[in-house]
Design an enzyme around this catalytic site. Structure first.
Site, PDB file in Angstrom:
ATOM      1  N   HIS A  44      -8.485   1.821  -5.234  1.00 53.59           N
ATOM      2  CA  HIS A  44      -7.249   1.032  -5.198  1.00 53.59           C
ATOM      3  C   HIS A  44      -6.792   0.757  -6.620  1.00 53.59           C
ATOM      4  CE1 HIS A  44      -5.950  -1.212  -1.371  1.00 53.59           C
ATOM      5  NE2 HIS A  44      -6.319   0.012  -1.060  1.00 53.59           N
ATOM      6  N   SER A  56       0.842  -1.197   0.000  1.00 47.29           N
ATOM      7  CA  SER A  56       0.000   0.000   0.000  1.00 47.29           C
ATOM      8  C   SER A  56       0.879   1.251   0.000  1.00 47.29           C
ATOM      9  CB  SER A  56      -0.874   0.034   1.246  1.00 47.29           C
ATOM     10  OG  SER A  56      -1.340  -1.248   1.557  1.00 47.29           O
ATOM     11  N   TYR A  94      -8.802 -10.138   4.618  1.00 54.47           N
ATOM     12  CA  TYR A  94      -9.911  -9.469   5.306  1.00 54.47           C
ATOM     13  C   TYR A  94     -10.941  -8.878   4.343  1.00 54.47           C
ATOM     14  CZ  TYR A  94      -7.178  -5.172   4.541  1.00 54.47           C
ATOM     15  OH  TYR A  94      -6.457  -4.157   3.984  1.00 54.47           O
ATOM     16  N   GLU A  95     -10.584  -8.752   3.069  1.00 54.06           N
ATOM     17  CA  GLU A  95     -11.551  -8.236   2.096  1.00 54.06           C
ATOM     18  C   GLU A  95     -12.526  -9.331   1.667  1.00 54.06           C
ATOM     19  OE1 GLU A  95      -9.666  -5.309  -0.940  1.00 54.06           O
ATOM     20  OE2 GLU A  95      -8.046  -6.562  -0.196  1.00 54.06           O
ATOM     21  N   HIS A 143      -6.381  -8.797   0.033  1.00 49.53           N
ATOM     22  CA  HIS A 143      -6.234  -9.150   1.437  1.00 49.53           C
ATOM     23  C   HIS A 143      -7.283 -10.172   1.838  1.00 49.53           C
ATOM     24  CE1 HIS A 143      -4.613  -4.970   1.198  1.00 49.53           C
ATOM     25  NE2 HIS A 143      -3.646  -5.542   1.893  1.00 49.53           N
ATOM     26  N   MET A 156      -1.243  -7.345   7.848  1.00 51.11           N
ATOM     27  CA  MET A 156      -2.389  -8.179   7.438  1.00 51.11           C
ATOM     28  C   MET A 156      -2.197  -8.794   6.061  1.00 51.11           C
ATOM     29  SD  MET A 156      -5.278  -5.536   8.733  1.00 51.11           S
ATOM     30  CE  MET A 156      -5.138  -4.775  10.364  1.00 51.11           C
ATOM     31  N   SER A 157      -0.969  -8.969   5.667  1.00 50.72           N
ATOM     32  CA  SER A 157      -0.760  -9.454   4.297  1.00 50.72           C
ATOM     33  C   SER A 157       0.567 -10.196   4.187  1.00 50.72           C
ATOM     34  CB  SER A 157      -0.749  -8.254   3.344  1.00 50.72           C
ATOM     35  OG  SER A 157       0.345  -7.422   3.624  1.00 50.72           O
ATOM     36  N   HIS A 176       0.799  13.813  13.027  1.00 50.63           N
ATOM     37  CA  HIS A 176       0.478  13.147  11.770  1.00 50.63           C
ATOM     38  C   HIS A 176       1.199  13.728  10.558  1.00 50.63           C
ATOM     39  CE1 HIS A 176      -2.154   9.859  12.635  1.00 50.63           C
ATOM     40  NE2 HIS A 176      -2.693  10.567  13.604  1.00 50.63           N
ATOM     41  N   ALA A 178       3.569  -2.528   4.347  1.00 46.81           N
ATOM     42  CA  ALA A 178       3.623  -1.639   5.503  1.00 46.81           C
ATOM     43  C   ALA A 178       3.258  -2.470   6.720  1.00 46.81           C
ATOM     44  CB  ALA A 178       2.610  -0.521   5.314  1.00 46.81           C
ATOM     45  N   ASN A 215       3.588   2.566  11.836  1.00 45.29           N
ATOM     46  CA  ASN A 215       3.077   2.980  13.147  1.00 45.29           C
ATOM     47  C   ASN A 215       3.668   2.093  14.234  1.00 45.29           C
ATOM     48  OD1 ASN A 215       1.103   0.932  11.877  1.00 45.29           O
ATOM     49  ND2 ASN A 215       0.554   0.866  14.044  1.00 45.29           N
TER      50      ASN A 215
END
Ligand SMILES: *[C@@H]1O[C@H](CO)[C@@H](O)[C@H](O)[C@H]1NC(C)=O
Ligand SMILES: *[C@@H]1O[C@H](CO)[C@@H](O)[C@H](O)[C@H]1NC(C)=O
Ligand SMILES: *[C@@H]1O[C@H](CO)[C@@H](O)[C@H](O)[C@H]1NC(C)=O
Length: 293
Positions: free
Chosen positions: A70, A39, A94-95, A92, A225-226, A263, A122, A249
Site C-alpha cells: 500500500h 483505493s 478493520y486493520e 481502515h 468500510m471507510s 472481470h 470505492a 461492485n
C-alpha cells in the site's frame, strides 16, 4: 502518540501540533485543499505540479500503513494555482487502527490551513439502479460503527477543534455537490453520475444478503468500510467536505441470483472511470477555491 487511555482518543493537541509544525517546517506549501485518495485512486496526485512527497513513516506521529504494497505517502503540490495535499493510502478501522489514528491526518490538514477536503472512495452498490463504474456524489451518510460506539469523537472534546455536539445534517457541502455535478455534465459523464447515501460498516467481511437487505431498507445507496470517520472529524473542525465514491461492485440482495460478472470488463470500466474521477477532482480543485462557501 499515547496508546493508553480512552481507546478512540489517543492523540493530544500537542501531538497534532508537533506533526503540523514538522510539516510546516519541511514544506513551503500551505495547502487549501486536501484530497484523501481512495483505493486505486492514488493517481489523483499525478496531475499536480511542484510535488513534494513524504512517506508516512518519516512524519512524526503519523500512523503507518500495515498493508504490504500500500502506498503511504503525503504528497504536496499545486493544481492550477491551488496548493493541495494528497493522502495516498489511508487507514481502515478493520486493520486495527483506532479511529483517532484513522482521522489523525484530517486534523493536521486543519491546523495547516486546509479549508476543503475531497474524499474519494470505492463502494458497493445497494441501490439496484446503480451500475458498476458509476460515480456517486455522497449526499449523506450513515455511520453504523458510530451507532455502536466506534466513533472518532468519543472521549474528551477539544474545543480548539470543534464543539462537543457537532451538527451533521449538512456534512457534505451543497455548493461542492452542485459544482461536482456541473463539472461532470461538462465532461460528458452525467450518464453515470449518481447522488446517494453512503453507509459505513466496519468490515472486514463483506455484507451478508440479510445485512445488505437491511441497509437497503435503511435508505443506503452504497456501502463501504471507510470515509465516514474522516468526514465526521473534518465537519467537526469546520472543514468543507465533498465525497465521491466509485461503484466497484453490486452488493448481492438476492439468495437465488448467481452473480455472473465479467472481470475483464469490470477492470476496464474501473480504469476508465478512475481516470474520469481524476479529471473531475482536478477540475474541482481548480474551481472550488473560487466558489467559496
Ligand atoms: C503549536 O503550538 C504553539 C505553542 O502553543 C503555537 O504557537 C503554534 O501556533 C501551534 N501551531 C499550530 C500549527 O497550531
Ligand atoms: C520547526 O522549526 C523551528 C525553527 O527552526 C524549530 O524551533 C522547531 O523545533 C521545528 N519544529 C519541528 C516539529 O520540527
Ligand atoms: C473504500 O471502500 C472499499 C469498499 O468498502 C474498501 O475496501 C476500501 O478500502 C476503501 N478505500 C478507501 C481508500 O477509501
Amino acid at each position: 502518540m499515547h496508546t493508553k487511555g480512552s481507546p478512540s482518543c489517543c492523540c493530544s493537541f500537542e501531538d497534532y501540533n508537533l506533526t503540523t509544525e514538522w510539516l510546516l517546517n519541511h514544506t513551503s506549501q500551505r495547502p487549501k485543499v486536501a484530497v484523501i485518495c481512495g483505493s486505486g485512486l492514488g493517481l489523483l496526485a499525478d496531475g499536480a505540479a511542484n510535488k513534494q512527497t513524504f512517506r508516512y513513516q518519516d512524519i512524526p506521529n503519523f500512523p503507518v500503513s500495515t498493508v504490504a504494497g500500500h502506498e503511504g505517502c503525503l504528497v504536496f503540490g499545486t493544481i492550477e494555482d491551488t496548493s493541495c495535499v494528497f493522502m495516498q493510502g489511508h487507514f481502515h478501522l478493520y486493520e486495527g487502527y483506532s479511529l483517532c489514528q484513522v482521522t489523525f491526518p484530517v486534523r493536521i490538514f486543519k491546523l495547516m490551513g486546509v479549508e476543503t477536503v475531497l474524499v474519494t472512495n470505492a463502494s458497493g452498490a445497494i441501490c439496484p439502479d446503480y451500475k458498476v463504474g458509476d460515480i456517486m456524489i455522497i449526499k449523506d451518510h450513515i455511520n453504523l460503527p458510530g451507532f455502536a460506539g466506534q466513533h472518532p469523537l468519543f472521549g474528551p472534546n477539544d474545543e480548539r477543534f470543534g464543539t462537543r455536539f457537532p451538527c451533521m445534517s449538512d456534512a457534505y457541502s451543497k455548493d461542492l455537490r452542485r459544482l461536482a455535478g456541473q463539472i461532470c455534465s461538462e465532461l460528458g459523464c452525467s450518464g453515470f453520475l449518481r447522488e446517494g447515501v453512503y453507509c459505513m460498516v466496519s468490515g472486514p467481511n463483506f455484507e451478508t444478503i440479510a445485512e445488505a437487505r437491511m441497509l437497503q431498507v435503511l435508505g443506503c445507496d452504497s456501502v463501504g468500510m471507510s470515509t465516514v470517520p474522516e468526514v465526521t472529524v473534518a465537519k467537526h473542525c469546520g472543514l468543507r467536505v465533498l465525497g465521491l465514491s466509485l461503484i466497484t461492485n453490486m452488493v448481492s440482495l438476492d439468495y437465488s441470483r448467481e452473480e455472473k460478472v465479467n472481470h475483464d470488463e469490470v477492470l476496464q470500466i474501473m480504469k476508465m472511470r478512475a481516470e474520469v474521477l481524476q479529471r473531475v477532482v482536478t477540475e474541482l480543485i481548480s474551481r472550488c477555491s473560487i466558489n467559496t462557501h
